[in-house]
Design a protein around this motif. Sequence first.
Motif, PDB file in Angstrom:
ATOM      1  N   LEU A 212       0.806  -1.223   0.000  1.00 14.64           N
ATOM      2  CA  LEU A 212       0.000   0.000   0.000  1.00 14.64           C
ATOM      3  C   LEU A 212       0.838   1.270   0.000  1.00 14.64           C
ATOM      4  CD1 LEU A 212      -2.921  -0.841   2.471  1.00 14.64           C
ATOM      5  CD2 LEU A 212      -3.004  -0.694  -0.017  1.00 14.64           C
ATOM      6  N   LYS A 213       2.140   1.159   0.279  1.00 17.08           N
ATOM      7  CA  LYS A 213       2.974   2.365   0.360  1.00 17.08           C
ATOM      8  C   LYS A 213       2.912   3.234  -0.896  1.00 17.08           C
ATOM      9  CE  LYS A 213       6.491   1.525   3.894  1.00 17.08           C
ATOM     10  NZ  LYS A 213       7.932   1.307   4.148  1.00 17.08           N
ATOM     11  N   PRO A 214       3.021   2.651  -2.103  1.00 18.20           N
ATOM     12  CA  PRO A 214       2.943   3.500  -3.307  1.00 18.20           C
ATOM     13  C   PRO A 214       1.605   4.214  -3.444  1.00 18.20           C
ATOM     14  CG  PRO A 214       3.856   1.336  -3.844  1.00 18.20           C
ATOM     15  CD  PRO A 214       3.334   1.250  -2.444  1.00 18.20           C
ATOM     16  N   LEU A 215       0.557   3.670  -2.812  1.00 18.30           N
ATOM     17  CA  LEU A 215      -0.761   4.273  -2.893  1.00 18.30           C
ATOM     18  C   LEU A 215      -0.769   5.693  -2.343  1.00 18.30           C
ATOM     19  CD1 LEU A 215      -3.795   3.865  -3.538  1.00 18.30           C
ATOM     20  CD2 LEU A 215      -4.075   3.001  -1.210  1.00 18.30           C
ATOM     21  N   SER A 216       0.003   5.951  -1.304  1.00 20.33           N
ATOM     22  CA  SER A 216       0.051   7.278  -0.696  1.00 20.33           C
ATOM     23  C   SER A 216       0.546   8.325  -1.684  1.00 20.33           C
ATOM     24  CB  SER A 216       0.956   7.269   0.537  1.00 20.33           C
ATOM     25  OG  SER A 216       0.375   6.545   1.580  1.00 20.33           O
ATOM     26  N   VAL A 217       1.655   8.011  -2.344  1.00 15.48           N
ATOM     27  CA  VAL A 217       2.242   8.978  -3.271  1.00 15.48           C
ATOM     28  C   VAL A 217       1.371   9.137  -4.507  1.00 15.48           C
ATOM     29  CG1 VAL A 217       4.281   9.549  -4.632  1.00 15.48           C
ATOM     30  CG2 VAL A 217       4.543   8.411  -2.425  1.00 15.48           C
ATOM     31  N   ILE A 218       0.831   8.039  -5.010  1.00 15.81           N
ATOM     32  CA  ILE A 218      -0.041   8.114  -6.187  1.00 15.81           C
ATOM     33  C   ILE A 218      -1.276   8.961  -5.877  1.00 15.81           C
ATOM     34  CG2 ILE A 218      -1.532   6.765  -7.721  1.00 15.81           C
ATOM     35  CD1 ILE A 218       0.506   4.482  -7.472  1.00 15.81           C
ATOM     36  N   SER A 219      -1.843   8.790  -4.697  1.00 18.57           N
ATOM     37  CA  SER A 219      -3.012   9.572  -4.299  1.00 18.57           C
ATOM     38  C   SER A 219      -2.666  11.051  -4.176  1.00 18.57           C
ATOM     39  CB  SER A 219      -3.565   9.054  -2.965  1.00 18.57           C
ATOM     40  OG  SER A 219      -3.983   7.709  -3.078  1.00 18.57           O
ATOM     41  N   LEU A 220      -1.479  11.349  -3.637  1.00 21.98           N
ATOM     42  CA  LEU A 220      -1.022  12.733  -3.552  1.00 21.98           C
ATOM     43  C   LEU A 220      -0.941  13.365  -4.936  1.00 21.98           C
ATOM     44  CD1 LEU A 220       0.376  15.228  -2.315  1.00 21.98           C
ATOM     45  CD2 LEU A 220       2.526  13.946  -2.405  1.00 21.98           C
ATOM     46  N   LEU A 221      -0.359  12.652  -5.879  1.00 16.52           N
ATOM     47  CA  LEU A 221      -0.191  13.184  -7.228  1.00 16.52           C
ATOM     48  C   LEU A 221      -1.540  13.400  -7.919  1.00 16.52           C
ATOM     49  CD1 LEU A 221       2.856  11.039  -8.417  1.00 16.52           C
ATOM     50  CD2 LEU A 221       2.867  13.353  -7.478  1.00 16.52           C
ATOM     51  N   LEU A 222      -2.459  12.468  -7.734  1.00 17.87           N
ATOM     52  CA  LEU A 222      -3.790  12.626  -8.321  1.00 17.87           C
ATOM     53  C   LEU A 222      -4.537  13.801  -7.703  1.00 17.87           C
ATOM     54  CD1 LEU A 222      -4.959   8.905  -8.658  1.00 17.87           C
ATOM     55  CD2 LEU A 222      -4.361  10.482 -10.504  1.00 17.87           C
ATOM     56  N   THR A 223      -4.359  13.995  -6.392  1.00 17.74           N
ATOM     57  CA  THR A 223      -4.993  15.133  -5.718  1.00 17.74           C
ATOM     58  C   THR A 223      -4.496  16.442  -6.310  1.00 17.74           C
ATOM     59  OG1 THR A 223      -5.203  13.893  -3.651  1.00 17.74           O
ATOM     60  CG2 THR A 223      -5.332  16.288  -3.506  1.00 17.74           C
ATOM     61  N   ILE A 224      -3.193  16.569  -6.477  1.00 20.94           N
ATOM     62  CA  ILE A 224      -2.613  17.780  -7.054  1.00 20.94           C
ATOM     63  C   ILE A 224      -3.100  17.982  -8.476  1.00 20.94           C
ATOM     64  CG2 ILE A 224      -0.444  18.830  -7.805  1.00 20.94           C
ATOM     65  CD1 ILE A 224       0.874  17.437  -5.396  1.00 20.94           C
ATOM     66  N   LEU A 225      -3.117  16.902  -9.256  1.00 22.97           N
ATOM     67  CA  LEU A 225      -3.570  16.983 -10.648  1.00 22.97           C
ATOM     68  C   LEU A 225      -5.002  17.515 -10.726  1.00 22.97           C
ATOM     69  CD1 LEU A 225      -2.917  14.358 -13.411  1.00 22.97           C
ATOM     70  CD2 LEU A 225      -5.206  15.297 -13.125  1.00 22.97           C
ATOM     71  N   ILE A 226      -5.888  16.984  -9.901  1.00 21.68           N
ATOM     72  CA  ILE A 226      -7.291  17.396  -9.934  1.00 21.68           C
ATOM     73  C   ILE A 226      -7.461  18.843  -9.468  1.00 21.68           C
ATOM     74  CG2 ILE A 226      -9.551  16.999  -8.886  1.00 21.68           C
ATOM     75  CD1 ILE A 226      -8.886  14.014  -8.873  1.00 21.68           C
ATOM     76  N   LEU A 227      -6.780  19.228  -8.392  1.00 20.04           N
ATOM     77  CA  LEU A 227      -6.903  20.596  -7.894  1.00 20.04           C
ATOM     78  C   LEU A 227      -6.460  21.614  -8.928  1.00 20.04           C
ATOM     79  CD1 LEU A 227      -5.704  20.253  -4.191  1.00 20.04           C
ATOM     80  CD2 LEU A 227      -8.005  20.785  -4.979  1.00 20.04           C
ATOM     81  N   PHE A 228      -5.369  21.332  -9.625  1.00 18.59           N
ATOM     82  CA  PHE A 228      -4.890  22.269 -10.630  1.00 18.59           C
ATOM     83  C   PHE A 228      -5.731  22.206 -11.896  1.00 18.59           C
ATOM     84  CE2 PHE A 228      -1.417  22.646  -7.790  1.00 18.59           C
ATOM     85  CZ  PHE A 228      -0.858  23.880  -8.057  1.00 18.59           C
ATOM     86  N   GLY A 229      -6.317  21.054 -12.170  1.00 17.60           N
ATOM     87  CA  GLY A 229      -7.239  20.970 -13.293  1.00 17.60           C
ATOM     88  C   GLY A 229      -8.490  21.777 -13.060  1.00 17.60           C
ATOM     89  N   LEU A 230      -9.001  21.736 -11.833  1.00 19.68           N
ATOM     90  CA  LEU A 230     -10.209  22.485 -11.484  1.00 19.68           C
ATOM     91  C   LEU A 230      -9.997  23.996 -11.554  1.00 19.68           C
ATOM     92  CD1 LEU A 230     -11.466  20.374  -8.447  1.00 19.68           C
ATOM     93  CD2 LEU A 230     -12.628  20.644 -10.636  1.00 19.68           C
ATOM     94  N   GLN A 231      -8.773  24.444 -11.274  1.00 18.51           N
ATOM     95  CA  GLN A 231      -8.493  25.888 -11.224  1.00 18.51           C
ATOM     96  C   GLN A 231      -7.657  26.351 -12.421  1.00 18.51           C
ATOM     97  OE1 GLN A 231      -9.405  28.306  -9.093  1.00 18.51           O
ATOM     98  NE2 GLN A 231     -10.726  26.945  -7.906  1.00 18.51           N
ATOM     99  N   SER A 232      -7.650  25.586 -13.511  1.00 17.51           N
ATOM    100  CA  SER A 232      -6.767  25.894 -14.644  1.00 17.51           C
ATOM    101  C   SER A 232      -7.020  27.280 -15.236  1.00 17.51           C
ATOM    102  CB  SER A 232      -6.903  24.814 -15.722  1.00 17.51           C
ATOM    103  OG  SER A 232      -8.261  24.689 -16.121  1.00 17.51           O
ATOM    104  N   ASP A 233      -8.292  27.652 -15.413  1.00 20.88           N
ATOM    105  CA  ASP A 233      -8.603  28.974 -15.974  1.00 20.88           C
ATOM    106  C   ASP A 233      -8.137  30.092 -15.037  1.00 20.88           C
ATOM    107  OD1 ASP A 233      -9.698  28.088 -18.320  1.00 20.88           O
ATOM    108  OD2 ASP A 233     -11.740  27.986 -17.534  1.00 20.88           O
ATOM    109  N   ASN A 234      -8.402  29.931 -13.751  1.00 15.66           N
ATOM    110  CA  ASN A 234      -7.970  30.921 -12.767  1.00 15.66           C
ATOM    111  C   ASN A 234      -6.465  31.100 -12.792  1.00 15.66           C
ATOM    112  OD1 ASN A 234      -9.833  32.386 -11.372  1.00 15.66           O
ATOM    113  ND2 ASN A 234     -10.208  30.861  -9.805  1.00 15.66           N
TER     114      ASN A 234
END
Length: 334
Positions: A212-234
Amino acid sequence: MGIFEKYLSVWVFLAIVIGQLLGLVFPQHFQQIAVLEYQNINLVIAILIWAMILPMMLQIDFTSIKSLSKKPQGLFLTLSLNWLIKPFTMFFIATFFMSYIFSSYISEEVAQSYIAGMILLGVAPCTAMVFVWSHLMKGDANYTLVQVSVNDLIMLFAFAPIAGFLLQVSDIVVPYETLFTSIFLFIVMPLIASILIRQYFIKNLGQIIQKLKPLSVISLLLTILILFGLQSDNIVNNFFHMVLIAIPLILQTYLIFYLGYFISKKIKLTKNIAGPACLIGTSNFFELAVAVAITLFGINSPAALATIVGVLVEVPVMLHLVNIINKKYKPTLK
């Protein structure tokens, strides 16, 4: 340390770039993610954060928590940084830069909104990501859990009055349901899950944790990807302002870290206690800050943008601070 953790700063940068590009090319898909909310908390982000911290909590031996009363200095340091120092230094630094240093580039109204967003970051101590930082610098997982739990309890009662005072808005509406739901999702649920897994899969616990260790980092990266995708226009429309916002946020982060680092040395905390204490006091619960900013000021508001910049600044800066602790703080310090 695996390839994901060793090159985490590279993966974070790629996640930011990919999220930004996808948000511009496929905005409708990110809007579909954005509407999946409960009590102003995005459920997709909540699941990812949950997946981020579960592998860390699985490593905690809860029977050892009762011994933490023997070494309270780290807890006192964290609480002092988070509630007596950090919100107020954030307010003064943000006001100094936005209202004075950058007054030629930002209107007074927008500056006040940026200050509001930065204050919300300063009043929200880290909850989920600190487990990642603690893991990377081999911090005491049990102590980290207690520090986060106590901070969350205090946050329930201190967030609104401190934010209201600093924002100088006597009738500020803070979504307490968002606070309670956040804590339930980001602390209580993974905590219960980790207890159950440890109890029923104790024989294979080591293998489960390793997988499960890689799951932590993968989840972090997906979180960042989604947050920046949501605010891309801003982000595209306000890039220069983002740079201006980042400057006081970075200065605040290093100020709080080195203050905690200096005090840790003076009171002779061991590395596995001093590291999490400094990092909890330095980092922010940016998910909560984003949710509150959107609730109070709107999803496209300057305040919401300021909290998004907090995400951009926090990850690379915190990775640098983890590296400082690992290189300079002696593990055997007594």
